[in-house]
Design an enzyme around this catalytic site. Structure first.
Site, PDB file in Angstrom:
ATOM      1  N   SER A 124      64.927  10.160  50.889  1.00 21.45           N
ATOM      2  CA  SER A 124      64.285  11.254  50.166  1.00 21.45           C
ATOM      3  C   SER A 124      63.664  12.225  51.157  1.00 21.45           C
ATOM      4  O   SER A 124      63.218  11.817  52.238  1.00 21.45           O
ATOM      5  CB  SER A 124      63.190  10.679  49.268  1.00 21.45           C
ATOM      6  N   TYR A 148      55.668   4.700  47.739  1.00 25.75           N
ATOM      7  CA  TYR A 148      57.092   4.957  47.452  1.00 25.75           C
ATOM      8  C   TYR A 148      57.760   5.596  48.674  1.00 25.75           C
ATOM      9  O   TYR A 148      58.805   5.159  49.155  1.00 25.75           O
ATOM     10  CB  TYR A 148      57.237   5.878  46.220  1.00 25.75           C
ATOM     11  N   LYS A 152      60.817   4.364  51.660  1.00 27.04           N
ATOM     12  CA  LYS A 152      62.000   5.105  52.133  1.00 27.04           C
ATOM     13  C   LYS A 152      61.959   5.230  53.651  1.00 27.04           C
ATOM     14  O   LYS A 152      62.968   5.033  54.338  1.00 27.04           O
ATOM     15  CB  LYS A 152      62.061   6.497  51.490  1.00 27.04           C
TER      16      LYS A 152
HETATM   17  C1  UD1 Z   1      58.354  14.160  43.592  1.00 28.21           C
HETATM   18  C2  UD1 Z   1      57.643  13.203  44.509  1.00 28.21           C
HETATM   19  C3  UD1 Z   1      58.570  12.843  45.657  1.00 28.21           C
HETATM   20  C4  UD1 Z   1      59.821  12.201  45.112  1.00 28.21           C
HETATM   21  C5  UD1 Z   1      60.482  13.121  44.090  1.00 28.21           C
HETATM   22  C6  UD1 Z   1      61.570  12.331  43.382  1.00 28.21           C
HETATM   23  C7  UD1 Z   1      55.254  13.656  44.297  1.00 28.21           C
HETATM   24  C8  UD1 Z   1      54.050  14.220  44.965  1.00 28.21           C
HETATM   25  N1  UD1 Z   1      56.402  13.809  44.963  1.00 28.21           N
HETATM   26  O1  UD1 Z   1      58.701  15.328  44.348  1.00 28.21           O
HETATM   27  O2  UD1 Z   1      57.908  11.934  46.516  1.00 28.21           O
HETATM   28  O3  UD1 Z   1      60.733  11.951  46.158  1.00 28.21           O
HETATM   29  O4  UD1 Z   1      59.543  13.550  43.104  1.00 28.21           O
HETATM   30  O5  UD1 Z   1      62.282  13.127  42.514  1.00 28.21           O
HETATM   31  O6  UD1 Z   1      55.178  13.125  43.211  1.00 28.21           O
HETATM   32  N2  UD1 Z   1      55.246  20.083  38.460  1.00 28.21           N
HETATM   33  C9  UD1 Z   1      54.482  20.749  37.514  1.00 28.21           C
HETATM   34  N3  UD1 Z   1      54.350  20.182  36.286  1.00 28.21           N
HETATM   35  C10 UD1 Z   1      54.934  18.990  35.949  1.00 28.21           C
HETATM   36  C11 UD1 Z   1      55.716  18.324  36.920  1.00 28.21           C
HETATM   37  C12 UD1 Z   1      55.847  18.903  38.178  1.00 28.21           C
HETATM   38  O7  UD1 Z   1      53.916  21.810  37.783  1.00 28.21           O
HETATM   39  O8  UD1 Z   1      54.761  18.535  34.802  1.00 28.21           O
HETATM   40  C13 UD1 Z   1      55.410  20.721  39.788  1.00 28.21           C
HETATM   41  C14 UD1 Z   1      54.898  19.857  40.926  1.00 28.21           C
HETATM   42  O9  UD1 Z   1      53.519  20.106  41.129  1.00 28.21           O
HETATM   43  C15 UD1 Z   1      55.772  20.350  42.072  1.00 28.21           C
HETATM   44  C16 UD1 Z   1      57.098  20.720  41.399  1.00 28.21           C
HETATM   45  O10 UD1 Z   1      56.800  20.884  40.013  1.00 28.21           O
HETATM   46  O11 UD1 Z   1      55.215  21.485  42.638  1.00 28.21           O
HETATM   47  C17 UD1 Z   1      58.163  19.665  41.533  1.00 28.21           C
HETATM   48  O12 UD1 Z   1      57.613  18.423  41.104  1.00 28.21           O
HETATM   49  P1  UD1 Z   1      58.469  17.092  40.975  1.00 28.21           P
HETATM   50  O13 UD1 Z   1      59.649  17.340  40.102  1.00 28.21           O
HETATM   51  O14 UD1 Z   1      57.544  15.983  40.569  1.00 28.21           O
HETATM   52  O15 UD1 Z   1      59.056  16.860  42.438  1.00 28.21           O
HETATM   53  P2  UD1 Z   1      58.287  16.747  43.840  1.00 28.21           P
HETATM   54  O16 UD1 Z   1      56.827  16.803  43.693  1.00 28.21           O
HETATM   55  O17 UD1 Z   1      58.896  17.744  44.758  1.00 28.21           O
END
Ligand code: UD1
Length: 337
Positions: A124, A148, A152
């Site tokens: 990842s 997690y 990795k």
């Molecule tokens: C997340 C994990 C990462 C993991 C990946 C797997 C965290 C901090 N990181 O990555 O370790 O490898 O998922 O797919 O959890 N967001 C919102 N509202 C929501 C959900 C997400 O605003 O309801 C935003 C988050 O703050 C972020 C972006 O969307 O800025 C992407 O979020 P997400 O899909 O969870 O991915 P990552 O955080 O990049």
């Protein structure tokens, strides 16, 4: 010869199976069904129009894994099986270390016993931690912010140590950026078990009216529109990246990491607005507090995958949104709780 795909009924695994089969490979899926369902096998078969062998196997059970290698003539392995929820890993670290690490150690031991020396490993982009500035290149110093991510990172190190100690092995470490989208048939997509953590499943729930509004975690980051930036990549591009990695390790020994991303960053708000434009659905949102542990900008450097694997992401953000929505309307809404 058969390619063994562990965790082959998960989001990335199921799409990779389709891509492998469509490119003429024989595959065997193993999965313990802890985060997926057996119906995914039928959906894969509907897409590829042939039978796909599947065994329910718990990889923590070494003897069960050995039986798989006894029964099939396995030439290489793509290893997806593993837990992936950041929040759960913080609450239950031992579960993550035990499950993700021990299952991989078992796999390596059995592969060695059966002289199978080619492995594509599901890593990842989380291993780049929060200290590096994008574009993130494979040779940057690594760190992981949660259990997690540490599984990795540890596994990447374990695999490279193992390759150094054992001649003839080739291992590709695939560092995914943010996979979204779904197979164009609408049969396969992301099926989070329990409450979803990632962004796209939440967008789908809000767009379909099941949830009133999307919570955007932080609107005052130092970016153009204040929301975080991610390198969203279509799941079918990611799947194709695995097939290319497999072809690469057929010819090259060693342990090497590859980014799978598009090399382009879009903000959370960009994604929402693109989704609204291509689907015609409204996604009401509210800006809430930042989520702990989020990095601001994550974008892949894609040079290495392009030059070494001959792979490049093809799909656009519009396709990712359209395909996710089609999947949700076909199957996903029925399955995502
Ligand atoms: C997340 C994990 C990462 C993991 C990946 C797997 C965290 C901090 N990181 O990555 O370790 O490898 O998922 O797919 O959890 N967001 C919102 N509202 C929501 C959900 C997400 O605003 O309801 C935003 C988050 O703050 C972020 C972006 O969307 O800025 C992407 O979020 P997400 O899909 O969870 O991915 P990552 O955080 O990049």
């Amino acid at each position: 010869m058969t390619i063994l795909v562990t965790g082959g009924l998960g989001f990335i695994g199921s799409h990779t199976i389709v891509e492998l089969i469509e490119q003429g490979n024989d595959c065997l899926i193993i999965d313990n069904l802890s985060k997926s369902t057996v119906e995914v096998v039928q959906r894969i078969e509907t897409v590829v129009q042939k039978k796909v062998p599947f065994l329910q196997v718990e990889m923590l059970d070494k003897e069960a894994l050995r039986d798989v290698f006894r029964a099939y003539n396995i030439s290489s392995v793509i290893h997806f099986a593993g837990y992936k929820s950041v929040g759960e890993s913080i609450e239950r670290p031992l579960l993550y270390y035990q499950n993700n690490i021990i299952s991989t150690l078992n796999l390596l031991e059995i592969m060695q016993e059966f002289n199978v020396k080619k492995l594509v490993f599901s890593s990842s982009a989380t291993v780049y931690g929060d200290e590096n500035w994008p574009p993130l290149k494979e040779d940057l110093p690594l760190s992981a912010p949660n259990p997690y991510g540490r599984t990795k990172l540890m596994l990447e190190e374990i695999l490279c140590d193992f390759v150094t100690a054992n001649f003839g092995w080739s291992v590709a470490l695939m560092r995914y950026f943010n996979p979204i989208g779904a197979h164009k048939s609408g049969e396969l997509g992301e099926l989070p078990f329990g409450a979803p953590n990632n962004l796209m499943p939440h967008i789908l729930k809000v767009a379909s009216g099941e949830k009133n509004s999307l919570k955007i975690f932080g609107g005052n980051y130092d970016t153009k529109d204040g929301s975080c930036i991610r390198d969203f990549i279509h799941i079918m591009d990611l799947a194709d990246g695995h097939v290319k990695a497999l072809q690469y390790i057929e010819k090259n020994m060693g342990c090497e990491a590859f980014n799978l991303g598009t090399g382009r960053g879009y903000s959370v708000l960009n994604l929402i607005h693109t989704f609204e434009k291509v689907t015609g659905e409204k996604v009401p949102y509210e800006i809430v507090d930042r989520r702990e542990g989020d990095i601001v900008v994550s974008i892949a450097d894609v040079q290495k995958a392009e030059t070494s694997l001959g792979w490049k992401a093809k799909y656009r953000l519009e396709d990712m949104c359209k395909d996710s929505w089609r999947w949700y309307q076909t199957i996903g809404a029925l399955s995502i709780k």
